[in-house]
Design a protein around this motif. Sequence first.
Motif, PDB file in Angstrom:
ATOM      1  N   VAL A 231       0.834  -1.202   0.000  1.00 26.34           N
ATOM      2  CA  VAL A 231       0.000   0.000   0.000  1.00 26.34           C
ATOM      3  C   VAL A 231       0.868   1.251   0.000  1.00 26.34           C
ATOM      4  O   VAL A 231       2.022   1.234   0.423  1.00 26.34           O
ATOM      5  N   LEU A 232       0.268   2.328  -0.446  1.00 30.43           N
ATOM      6  CA  LEU A 232       0.955   3.611  -0.395  1.00 30.43           C
ATOM      7  C   LEU A 232       1.089   4.076   1.054  1.00 30.43           C
ATOM      8  O   LEU A 232       2.155   4.507   1.484  1.00 30.43           O
ATOM      9  N   ALA A 233      -0.014   3.983   1.820  1.00 34.88           N
ATOM     10  CA  ALA A 233       0.000   4.441   3.211  1.00 34.88           C
ATOM     11  C   ALA A 233      -0.638   3.383   4.101  1.00 34.88           C
ATOM     12  O   ALA A 233      -1.691   2.833   3.765  1.00 34.88           O
ATOM     13  N   ASP A 234       0.005   3.126   5.207  1.00 38.44           N
ATOM     14  CA  ASP A 234      -0.459   2.093   6.157  1.00 38.44           C
ATOM     15  C   ASP A 234      -0.627   2.689   7.552  1.00 38.44           C
ATOM     16  O   ASP A 234       0.065   2.313   8.496  1.00 38.44           O
ATOM     17  N   PRO A 235      -1.548   3.642   7.729  1.00 37.81           N
ATOM     18  CA  PRO A 235      -1.709   4.233   9.064  1.00 37.81           C
ATOM     19  C   PRO A 235      -2.227   3.249  10.104  1.00 37.81           C
ATOM     20  O   PRO A 235      -2.033   3.459  11.299  1.00 37.81           O
ATOM     21  N   GLY A 236      -2.872   2.171   9.628  1.00 42.57           N
ATOM     22  CA  GLY A 236      -3.400   1.194  10.577  1.00 42.57           C
ATOM     23  C   GLY A 236      -2.404   0.146  11.003  1.00 42.57           C
ATOM     24  O   GLY A 236      -2.728  -0.721  11.808  1.00 42.57           O
ATOM     25  N   SER A 237      -1.170   0.193  10.461  1.00 46.86           N
ATOM     26  CA  SER A 237      -0.135  -0.804  10.757  1.00 46.86           C
ATOM     27  C   SER A 237      -0.660  -2.214  10.524  1.00 46.86           C
ATOM     28  O   SER A 237      -0.588  -3.079  11.393  1.00 46.86           O
ATOM     29  N   CYS A 238      -1.168  -2.425   9.307  1.00 45.64           N
ATOM     30  CA  CYS A 238      -1.787  -3.707   8.957  1.00 45.64           C
ATOM     31  C   CYS A 238      -0.931  -4.545   8.020  1.00 45.64           C
ATOM     32  O   CYS A 238      -1.227  -5.730   7.823  1.00 45.64           O
ATOM     33  N   VAL A 239       0.110  -3.948   7.383  1.00 51.59           N
ATOM     34  CA  VAL A 239       0.902  -4.663   6.390  1.00 51.59           C
ATOM     35  C   VAL A 239       2.386  -4.373   6.612  1.00 51.59           C
ATOM     36  O   VAL A 239       2.753  -3.449   7.340  1.00 51.59           O
TER      37      VAL A 239
END
Length: 839
Positions: free
Chosen positions: A647-655
């Motif tokens: 992903v471009l952005a991972d604010p949820g810290s999922c990847v």
Amino acid sequence: MSNAVNNGVWSGTWVAERLGVELVGDDTLTGMLGLALRRNPKRAHLLVSHVLGKHVPQSPTVVHGHGLALGHRVRALLGAEAADAVVLGYAETATGLGHSVADGLGGAPYLHSTRRPVAGVATAGGFEESHSHATSHLLLPEDPALLVGDGPLVLVDDEFSTGNTVLNTVRDLHARYPRRRYVVVALVDMRSAADAGRLEDFAREIGARVDLVAAASGTVRLPEGVLEKGQALVASHEAESAAEGRTSAAGTSGLVAQFPAPLEGVAVTHLHHVRVDLGWPQGLPDGGRHGFTQAHREALDAALPAMGARLAEAIPEGASRVLVLGFEELMYAPLRLARELEHLVPAEVRYSTTTRSPVLAVDDPGYAIRSRIVFPAHDDPADGPGERYAYNVAGAGFDAVVAVVDSVADTAALHAPDGLLATLAAHIPHVVLAVVPSYVPAPLYVPDLPEESPMLPEPLRGPAFSSYPPEEVGWLLQDLSDVTLEAPTEEREEAIQSGGAHYAESLPVEYQPSDQYQRLFHAALETSAARIAQAVGVVTETVIAERSPRPVLVSLARAGTPVGVLMRRWARYRHGLDLPHYAVSIVRGRGIDANALRWLAAHHDPRDVVFVDGWTGKGAITRELAAAIEEFEAAGGAAGFDPEIAVLADPGSCVRTYGTREDFLIPSACLNSTVSGLISRTVLRADLVGPDDFHGAKFYRELAGADVSVAFLDAVAARFDEVADAVAGAVKELLAADRTPTWEGWAAVERISEEYGIHDVNLVKPGVGETTRVLLRRVPWKILARAGAGADLDHVRLLAEQRGVPVEEVGELPYTCVGLIHPQYTRGATGADGRAVSV
């Protein structure tokens, strides 16, 4: 420094007088060659060509002309057989010469050996060069049939000293691909009579004809003990240089004191150079490492005028002497660029390349290597780090230098304080960098499919479906443009929450942004384009480093598709890769389109597939994809798909694979189809999508006047140069970091759900992107905004105001904002806090 004879002094005199080495031949030979001393335990002397463009800067017309002339002679020799000839050049020194010979042969297919292994490319042969400092040669043709056939094989090297390299090559290739005729080509033939006889004996042994074509011939007479004497002389001279403090710009012994000191005011640690985008044609190989055909030659010829013009614009007015400096095996592309530049600027243009070859530098008119600059290898070579060199560059009076490298070599080491660019800048006032995309062949993949597999249609492409150019993305979807699927937002919300319909069975009416909102989008794009470009570079470099050297990008339509296109553009910009890119449908609660997976498995290795999305919220799609892939394999589908999303952005810290973990505005989230190729959300409805169909979507052709899809991509891609150095540093840190997902976003959503009385986490939409989509597609209850959030939320505040949705500032929020949908949607319903739900 461009002639073998300077002021009446032959450039081999210094070595001849001290070691007793004699170069025996006519004036043609001594006019082409000088002598120097190798820093090499296997051979003392080095024959330095003044027409090759390797160690000695020379006119590009002269360099190319010598190769063309040899090619013309070979064509005359072969007659009708020339039409079936294949040319093979030797790395690193003769790669450009071999190209030029192939040009002179009338455009024969060309391949050169390489010392750079390329992941995923099968080796078609190899051989050893016994006297060289780097011996192993690989043959890596993209087309395995290139070396197959009975036509003549033309082998090109800069010189023949003993003929051993040619014997090793022919022995290896003849065992694999036997043929009746070989032609050996060189600038100079320096073999002894005994060595010449060995080649003739070998030709009789294998039952093939071997002809030899050389521009000049002669012999080198070496006195007894010359190797030991040469080594002692090198050691003595370098010790003397070190004692007198004669060093190169990189701080390494070798630059002679008589040449000017580094330029006053130019600090090696603060490099200033101009980077020029050549506009290298898409899909055009950077050279013959994997094969170069007549079609490639024609494409290069057509593109050279424009590329030369871009370089000419970067040359400062008043420059009188310009060097185009190639890079090791990358000789032909810089040579052709230099020859083009020679016609465009009033300056004297010279051409040479960097090299691995360690040679002693002596400031004497009777010596062929007058100066050297030393710098660290910058292409992550397979044999590990080490020194690289550029000879006769420092002190040669150049006003400007154009360094031409391939993208594999455009690394942090190139730009380091002791790297090539800094070293050049210490001696030459104006440094220009031009990067040629490194061509990597597509791997051959043959799927293992059951015979009863249904035939699936080819991907949809623009302009028939979507406003993206056809090469940017193929949509593994079916076109439902003629079906009425839109419903008012309130009606959709009631149906979805009542359980009467799934959100993917209909489409919201496409939001038509106001002029004010359009202005906000463009302002946001201007502000964030560089930030997005850096995230694109980081995630793409991470994918190439960790997932596949040639990934197949599969974006999750539609939010992931602009990101997939940008990643594809970065891979081409930085690595010369034309990556396949497809868009597929994934539906929460229904999984990924299994037919799309079957199509991918039929056309690509599933292990190369990388799923791409725009951003993570709470990680629902991340989990959905993992479950769907597991189910697909359990049902007998092809194995090997990696469910981890990039992903471009991972604010949820999922990847683990992301460009950034910051929650910031990605302008493509601000709009719907008009920033996503005019494609709708995907649709999955039983009466429209059968068991052997792709999921569906609509192409809103009627919105073409408001489309900013390509403009968005171009605005971000235009910032690639600006962020390239930052990307390199960020990737280095990222690859060394612990990126294990913490799922803190999911935990935050659960806390918010509990606090606001929303017991379905699917109704909590965290992050700027998800909040924007809620405002555009659903009927939100309220927006939670992190206190102090600035311009990233301007568009959210504007949409909320237009739709009468309250925005509540929250002190501690892991996201920039969160959108909430009320769990009991009815017109006039009250929320958990007793206030009316806004609709």
